[in-house]
Design a protein around this motif. Sequence first.
Motif, short mmCIF file in Angstrom:
data_model
loop_
_atom_site.label_atom_id
_atom_site.label_comp_id
_atom_site.label_asym_id
_atom_site.label_seq_id
_atom_site.Cartn_x
_atom_site.Cartn_y
_atom_site.Cartn_z
N PRO A 49 0.87 -1.27 0.16
CA PRO A 49 0.17 0.24 -0.08
C PRO A 49 0.56 1.08 0.10
CG PRO A 49 0.21 -0.96 2.03
CD PRO A 49 0.89 -2.19 1.15
N HIS A 50 0.46 2.13 -0.67
CA HIS A 50 1.27 3.59 -0.54
C HIS A 50 1.45 3.97 1.13
CE1 HIS A 50 -1.45 4.79 -4.72
NE2 HIS A 50 0.42 4.56 -4.68
N SER A 51 1.04 3.07 1.55
CA SER A 51 1.83 3.84 3.47
C SER A 51 2.45 3.29 3.40
CB SER A 51 0.85 3.27 4.51
OG SER A 51 0.45 1.83 4.54
N SER A 58 8.62 14.23 -8.09
CA SER A 58 8.98 14.12 -9.30
C SER A 58 9.18 12.94 -10.80
CB SER A 58 10.87 14.42 -9.40
OG SER A 58 11.91 13.26 -8.98
N THR A 59 7.97 11.98 -9.86
CA THR A 59 7.81 10.81 -10.67
C THR A 59 6.63 10.65 -11.51
OG1 THR A 59 7.51 9.58 -8.29
CG2 THR A 59 9.79 9.26 -9.21
N SER A 60 6.18 10.08 -11.84
CA SER A 60 4.93 10.13 -12.19
C SER A 60 4.13 10.10 -11.39
CB SER A 60 5.53 9.45 -13.79
OG SER A 60 5.17 7.83 -13.80
N ASP A 61 4.15 8.85 -11.11
CA ASP A 61 3.06 8.29 -10.32
C ASP A 61 2.88 9.09 -8.28
OD1 ASP A 61 5.24 7.27 -9.27
OD2 ASP A 61 4.34 5.57 -8.86
N GLY A 62 4.51 10.13 -8.54
CA GLY A 62 4.30 10.77 -6.84
C GLY A 62 4.79 10.02 -6.08
N TRP A 63 5.12 8.23 -6.15
CA TRP A 63 5.59 7.17 -5.48
C TRP A 63 7.56 7.72 -5.06
CZ3 TRP A 63 2.77 7.85 -0.47
CH2 TRP A 63 1.56 7.70 -1.33
N ALA A 64 8.10 7.20 -4.19
CA ALA A 64 9.54 7.32 -4.53
C ALA A 64 9.46 5.60 -5.65
CB ALA A 64 10.43 6.55 -3.14
N SER A 65 11.02 5.56 -6.16
CA SER A 65 10.79 4.14 -7.06
C SER A 65 10.60 2.66 -6.23
CB SER A 65 11.97 4.07 -7.67
OG SER A 65 13.22 4.44 -7.32
N LYS A 66 11.17 2.99 -4.64
CA LYS A 66 11.43 1.18 -4.12
C LYS A 66 11.11 1.70 -2.44
CE LYS A 66 15.88 -0.22 -5.45
NZ LYS A 66 15.96 0.96 -6.91
N CYS A 67 10.38 0.39 -1.75
CA CYS A 67 9.13 0.92 -1.09
C CYS A 67 10.62 1.36 0.10
CB CYS A 67 8.71 0.01 -0.78
SG CYS A 67 9.50 -1.93 -0.54
N ARG A 68 9.75 1.65 1.72
CA ARG A 68 10.13 1.63 2.45
C ARG A 68 11.56 1.51 2.97
NH1 ARG A 68 5.88 5.01 5.41
NH2 ARG A 68 6.12 7.41 4.15
N VAL A 69 10.95 -0.31 2.94
CA VAL A 69 12.17 -1.23 3.38
C VAL A 69 13.25 -1.30 2.30
CG1 VAL A 69 11.84 -3.94 4.18
CG2 VAL A 69 10.19 -2.35 4.87
N CYS A 70 13.31 -1.53 1.26
CA CYS A 70 14.45 -2.11 0.63
C CYS A 70 15.39 -0.36 0.47
CB CYS A 70 13.59 -1.89 -1.17
SG CYS A 70 13.00 -3.68 -1.26
N ARG A 71 14.96 1.21 0.33
CA ARG A 71 15.67 2.40 0.67
C ARG A 71 16.33 1.58 1.79
NH1 ARG A 71 13.36 6.86 -2.41
NH2 ARG A 71 14.19 7.83 -0.68
N ALA A 72 15.73 1.71 2.93
CA ALA A 72 16.68 1.38 4.35
C ALA A 72 17.38 0.74 4.41
CB ALA A 72 15.73 1.02 5.90
N GLN A 73 16.91 -0.81 4.08
CA GLN A 73 18.75 -1.55 3.20
C GLN A 73 19.54 -1.27 2.32
OE1 GLN A 73 16.26 -4.93 1.27
NE2 GLN A 73 15.31 -6.31 3.30
N ARG A 74 19.11 -0.49 1.33
CA ARG A 74 20.10 0.65 0.60
C ARG A 74 21.08 1.38 1.54
NH1 ARG A 74 18.48 4.68 -3.48
NH2 ARG A 74 18.87 5.85 -1.35
#
Length: 153
Positions: A49-51, A58-74
């Motif tokens: 979900p979007h939460s 800057s993205t076409s859908d207004g959301w980041a390219s990766k979820c919060r969990v994956c961004r945190a791992q990165r």
Amino acid sequence: MADGLQAYCRECSAEYYRQRQEAKGRKVRERVSVPAGHKRCPQCCEVKPHSEWERNKSTSDGWASKCRVCRAQRDELIAAQGGVCCVCLSAPATDVDHCHKTGRVRGVLCFNCNSGLGLLRDDPEAMYRAADYLEGNAWKPTLVAPGVYQLPS
């Protein structure tokens, strides 16, 4: 077409594209239906979900390219290697690098180094030849007679 419309519907065009790519030996990702208010993460391949996403204007859908969990791992990987690309040791690490055969994550690189590895198809021999080329030891066949070349040993 002259009227500005495609000759085939979207589904037929997509199937034709899939067939052409598979005939070339390329893998085409299976299309996943995503319910409203959700997005699929390309890193973990889960529909969330979007939460579970950060906003990104800057993205076409207004959301980041990766979820919060994956961004945190990165972000953890980047911090573990000091925030610097493992290859050039000068640019900020931004892109997660992985083996295309096994899917194993190798580290975080800058965009240029990650692209370079991908363009050389993760082939160590091609990279050794590229390094030799940069050092002035280019691999070149020698012309010994018209149409006859001797390969370097």
